[in-house]
Design an enzyme around this catalytic site. Structure first.
Site, short mmCIF file in Angstrom:
data_model
loop_
_atom_site.label_atom_id
_atom_site.label_comp_id
_atom_site.label_asym_id
_atom_site.label_seq_id
_atom_site.Cartn_x
_atom_site.Cartn_y
_atom_site.Cartn_z
N PHE A 201 0.85 -1.18 0.00
CA PHE A 201 0.00 0.00 0.00
C PHE A 201 0.90 1.25 0.00
CE2 PHE A 201 -2.87 3.17 1.83
CZ PHE A 201 -3.99 2.97 1.04
N ASP B 97 1.11 -4.38 8.78
CA ASP B 97 -0.04 -3.50 8.57
C ASP B 97 -1.27 -4.41 8.44
OD1 ASP B 97 -2.04 -1.86 7.50
OD2 ASP B 97 -0.61 -0.61 6.40
N TYR C 55 -11.59 2.22 10.14
CA TYR C 55 -12.78 2.51 9.32
C TYR C 55 -13.09 1.46 8.27
CZ TYR C 55 -9.01 4.56 6.45
OH TYR C 55 -7.85 4.76 5.76
N LYS C 56 -12.27 0.42 8.15
CA LYS C 56 -12.54 -0.62 7.14
C LYS C 56 -13.41 -1.70 7.77
CE LYS C 56 -8.55 0.67 4.42
NZ LYS C 56 -7.09 0.58 4.29
N ARG D 85 -12.66 -4.49 -7.24
CA ARG D 85 -12.44 -5.11 -5.94
C ARG D 85 -13.74 -5.13 -5.15
NH1 ARG D 85 -8.64 -2.01 -1.51
NH2 ARG D 85 -10.44 -0.66 -1.41
C1 LIG Z 1 -6.39 1.74 4.06
C2 LIG Z 1 -4.96 1.46 4.34
C3 LIG Z 1 -4.20 2.36 5.10
C4 LIG Z 1 -4.82 3.67 5.50
O1 LIG Z 1 -3.95 4.56 6.10
P1 LIG Z 1 -4.57 5.93 6.60
O2 LIG Z 1 -3.48 6.55 7.36
O3 LIG Z 1 -5.78 5.62 7.40
O4 LIG Z 1 -4.99 6.72 5.41
C5 LIG Z 1 -2.91 2.00 5.42
N1 LIG Z 1 -2.38 0.83 5.02
C6 LIG Z 1 -3.09 -0.05 4.27
C7 LIG Z 1 -2.48 -1.33 3.86
C8 LIG Z 1 -4.40 0.25 3.90
O5 LIG Z 1 -5.10 -0.60 3.16
#
Ligand SMILES: *Cc1c(COP(=O)(O)O)cnc(C)c1O
Length: 408
Positions: free
Chosen positions: A124, A195, A220-221, A367
């Site tokens: 990511f 992560d 939030y996911k 997705r």
């Molecule tokens: C969604 C996501 C993030 C989000 O990071 P934010 O700091 O909340 O924007 C980080 N790492 C991964 C792998 C994600 O999928």
């Protein structure tokens, strides 16, 4: 599989009663809970109460009378249960990106003789960007080395300070073997950061059993905490005492309300904190997490696997132009199904126009999140058939569906 087959599965579904807890608009099939979890009625009511009563009436007194001050710790307890770690090892604060910065800096500090951060190509972006920014800031010879997934094991050597990986890839849904890669990293003398953005709340995570050093994750996911919800950071118990977290704000101080000049970190995981906790956002996350109380994560995952089978068994034979990129082996994937298609963006827009909400990831990925708490087997069957129709009738082939919005 017929509609009657999936309806039969729904009649036996342990999670069916939880569906009504979520307020999903009528007619919408929501396959984007891996990107932004939907709202629960209880969360809406709780946040309204916190705004009007606790803030409106209680004012500053609510820090004590409604225990705002300990809200991050209370929520951390709920997340600790979901990721398989002991009490007092999770801090709920900031965003995933900022927590990553903090744990990465701390991990590098704990391996002073090594200069390489090892990660995966196509991780990511924020994970790679945060590493790049930290390296630039430290200006001390650090290097971010990214390799293909299958080259990770061989790339762990005595230059590597930290192995920084995301358990479930956001595009393909491929899940890495966290326990094995952590074992290899440790055997090579490196620390690990995982992560969990697409793991926490999606399946049973066993961080302590895998001996992970640090982890970060997203509120939030799959945790449904609301847009931009506070994130979390995990620090293994043996690292807490000497943890050097670089953003030394007053809320990470041992005694924030003594207002002293010199920084002294809290002796506990609270040293991960930086500034004043965002109470309204925390209230939403706190309430959202209650749904996991009593949820058997293995049963949840078993349902997600069935949802995957339903979706793939409808779509794969009917849509040769879609390439399934998510691994078929359940232990090698997270809780999503993804396809490669040249016109993926337009395809997703055409689906959304039919009330099936999924998302697009550049350059060519469609997705779909599989979230058993509120998706029925019939929802997923129905959504798969809408996708088949969108492809067969080329409903995506309209100029309007190629116009990219700011947020995709
Ligand atoms: C969604 C996501 C993030 C989000 O990071 P934010 O700091 O909340 O924007 C980080 N790492 C991964 C792998 C994600 O999928």
């Amino acid at each position: 599989m017929t509609r009657a087959d999936v309806q039969a599965l729904d009649r036996e579904d342990l999670f069916a009663p939880l569906r009504n807890a979520f307020e999903i608009p009528e007619g919408v099939i929501y396959l984007d809970g891996n990107s932004l979890g939907p709202m629960q009625g209880a969360t809406r009511r709780h946040v309204a109460d916190v705004v009007s009563q606790q803030w409106g009436e209680g004012l500053i007194r609510s820090w004590n009378t409604h225990d705002w001050i300990d809200l991050p710790t209370k929520i951390a307890g709920k997340i600790e249960g979901l990721i398989g770690v002991p009490k007092g090892t999770v801090a709920v604060c900031d965003s995933t990106s900022i927590n990553l910065f903090k744990v990465l800096a701390a991990a590098l500090h704990a391996r002073p003789s090594r200069r390489v951060i090892l990660s995966e190509r196509n991780n990511f972006p924020t994970d790679l960007h945060i590493a790049q920014g930290l390296i630039d800031l430290l200006a001390d010879g650090y290097e971010l080395r990214t390799v293909a997934t299958d080259e990770l094991a061989d790339a762990i050597n005595d230059e590597v300070a930290v192995v920084l990986l995301t358990e479930v890839n956001y595009r393909t849904g491929r899940r890495l073997d966290m326990a094995e890669l952590t074992r290899l990293a440790h055997a090579g003398g490196a620390l690990t950061i995982w992560d969990l953005a697409h793991s926490a709340g999606a399946f049973k995570v066993e961080l302590a059993a895998a001996n992970v050093d640090f982890a970060v994750g997203c509120g939030y996911k799959f945790l449904n905490g609301g847009p931009g919800a506070p994130a979390f950071a995990y620090v293994a118990p043996q690292h807490i005492k000497d943890l050097r977290q670089p953003i030394t704000g007053w809320f990470g101080h041992a005694t924030p309300f003594n207002f002293v000049d010199d920084y002294a970190p809290a002796p506990s995981i609270e040293r991960m904190r930086v500034g004043t906790p965002p109470i309204l956002s925390l209230a939403a996350l706190d309430s959202a997490l209650d749904i996991f109380d009593g949820v058997d994560m293995l049963a949840l995952r078993a349902k997600a696997d069935r949802l995957f089978e339903i979706f793939s068994s409808v779509v794969v034979p009917e849509c040769p132009e879609l390439e399934l990129v998510t691994p078929l082996a359940p232990n090698q994937r997270g809780s999503q199904i993804a396809f490669r298609f040249e016109e993926a963006y337009a395809g997703v827009q055409a689906l959304i126009a039919q009330n099936v909400i999924g998302d697009f990831r550049t350059p060519d990925i469609m997705r779909f999140g599989l979230t058993p708490l509120y998706l029925s087997h019939e929802d997923v069957w129905q959504a798969a058939h809408v996708l088949v129709k969108v492809m067969r009738d080329r409903l995506w082939d309209q100029p309007a569906y190629r116009v990219r919005a700011k947020v995709v």
